[in-house]
Motif scaffolding. Structure first.
Motif, PDB file in Angstrom:
ATOM      1  N   SER A 139       0.836  -1.197   0.000  1.00 19.21           N
ATOM      2  CA  SER A 139       0.000   0.000   0.000  1.00 19.21           C
ATOM      3  C   SER A 139       0.873   1.250   0.000  1.00 19.21           C
ATOM      4  O   SER A 139       1.636   1.483   0.922  1.00 19.21           O
ATOM      5  CB  SER A 139      -0.910   0.004   1.237  1.00 19.21           C
ATOM      6  N   LYS A 140       0.742   2.055  -1.051  1.00 21.75           N
ATOM      7  CA  LYS A 140       1.559   3.265  -1.155  1.00 21.75           C
ATOM      8  C   LYS A 140       0.947   4.435  -0.391  1.00 21.75           C
ATOM      9  O   LYS A 140       1.659   5.257   0.174  1.00 21.75           O
ATOM     10  CB  LYS A 140       1.752   3.632  -2.621  1.00 21.75           C
ATOM     11  N   ASP A 141      -0.389   4.527  -0.333  1.00 20.83           N
ATOM     12  CA  ASP A 141      -1.054   5.671   0.300  1.00 20.83           C
ATOM     13  C   ASP A 141      -1.110   5.569   1.820  1.00 20.83           C
ATOM     14  O   ASP A 141      -1.298   6.582   2.484  1.00 20.83           O
ATOM     15  CB  ASP A 141      -2.476   5.825  -0.249  1.00 20.83           C
TER      16      ASP A 141
ATOM     17  N   THR B 174      -2.449   7.088   7.949  1.00 23.37           N
ATOM     18  CA  THR B 174      -2.882   8.480   7.816  1.00 23.37           C
ATOM     19  C   THR B 174      -4.076   8.759   8.717  1.00 23.37           C
ATOM     20  O   THR B 174      -4.116   9.790   9.404  1.00 23.37           O
ATOM     21  CB  THR B 174      -3.232   8.799   6.354  1.00 23.37           C
TER      22      THR B 174
ATOM     23  N   SER C   1      11.888   4.868  -0.578  1.00 23.44           N
ATOM     24  CA  SER C   1      10.563   5.226  -1.084  1.00 23.44           C
ATOM     25  C   SER C   1       9.490   4.938  -0.039  1.00 23.44           C
ATOM     26  O   SER C   1       8.492   5.657   0.041  1.00 23.44           O
ATOM     27  CB  SER C   1      10.276   4.477  -2.380  1.00 23.44           C
ATOM     28  N   ARG C   2       9.693   3.899   0.781  1.00 25.57           N
ATOM     29  CA  ARG C   2       8.718   3.587   1.827  1.00 25.57           C
ATOM     30  C   ARG C   2       8.758   4.644   2.934  1.00 25.57           C
ATOM     31  O   ARG C   2       7.722   5.009   3.480  1.00 25.57           O
ATOM     32  CB  ARG C   2       8.997   2.202   2.389  1.00 25.57           C
TER      33      ARG C   2
ATOM     34  N   ASP D  98       6.860   7.479   1.684  1.00 25.75           N
ATOM     35  CA  ASP D  98       5.421   7.220   1.825  1.00 25.75           C
ATOM     36  C   ASP D  98       4.942   7.569   3.234  1.00 25.75           C
ATOM     37  O   ASP D  98       3.865   8.147   3.412  1.00 25.75           O
ATOM     38  CB  ASP D  98       5.099   5.755   1.516  1.00 25.75           C
TER      39      ASP D  98
ATOM     40  N   ASP E  44       4.754  11.265   3.537  1.00 28.04           N
ATOM     41  CA  ASP E  44       3.547  11.767   2.870  1.00 28.04           C
ATOM     42  C   ASP E  44       2.321  11.594   3.757  1.00 28.04           C
ATOM     43  O   ASP E  44       1.459  12.472   3.828  1.00 28.04           O
ATOM     44  CB  ASP E  44       3.340  11.049   1.535  1.00 28.04           C
TER      45      ASP E  44
END
Length: 152
Positions: free
Chosen positions: A90-92, A97, A127-128, A131, A134
């Motif tokens: 899961s990228k989002d 969040t 990259s994780r 994420d 973000d």
């Protein structure tokens, strides 16, 4: 008759004067005198009495903000205070969040700060970690620190 004495001049390479200590002592005394004179010009730092702005004693104890640990494993799994959230693919990161946004809302209601420490294992992908950053941005959390490796 007088004998002529032949005075032969010695070349400079043939003259051995030996080690002259007197000029060396003079140089040492001049250097010592220089440092003694300069030492008198040094100001002692503790002679300056300064008062910093904003140092007012308080009667009540200051509440320290709660710290939240986000762990990023090598396989991409993200943990929030040792609880696994979302899948590694899961990228989002919607669960992370949502939980962070709820924590931020409760911190704003109690007028406290939320501190988040991201622990990234050595082989975790960058990259994780981005994420996770973000997800923190979407939750409007700004107090973030990093630490390499697992929490102690």
């Amino acid at each position: 008759m007088k004998k002529k004495r032949s005075h032969r001049r010695k070349h400079s390479s043939e003259v051995n004067m030996g080690f002259q200590i007197a000029p060396m002592i003079d140089v040492v005394f001049v250097i010592l005198l220089f440092f003694m004179v300069k030492a008198g010009d040094i100001q002692v730092e503790n002679a300056h009495i300064t008062k910093l702005p904003g140092t007012v004693p308080t009667d009540t104890a200051t509440d320290m903000p709660d710290e939240i640990a986000v762990l990023v494993e090598d396989d991409g799994q993200v943990y929030l205070n040792e609880d696994p959230l979302d899948s590694p693919e899961s990228k989002d990161l919607p669960q992370l969040t949502g939980n962070l946004a709820a924590l931020q809302d409760s911190a704003e209601a109690t007028k406290s700060k939320v501190l988040v420490t991201i622990y990234a294992n050595e082989l975790a992908k960058y990259s994780r970690v981005v994420d996770v950053l973000d997800a923190l941005t979407r939750a409007k959390i700004t107090n973030v620190t990093f630490q390499a490796g697992a929490p102690e």
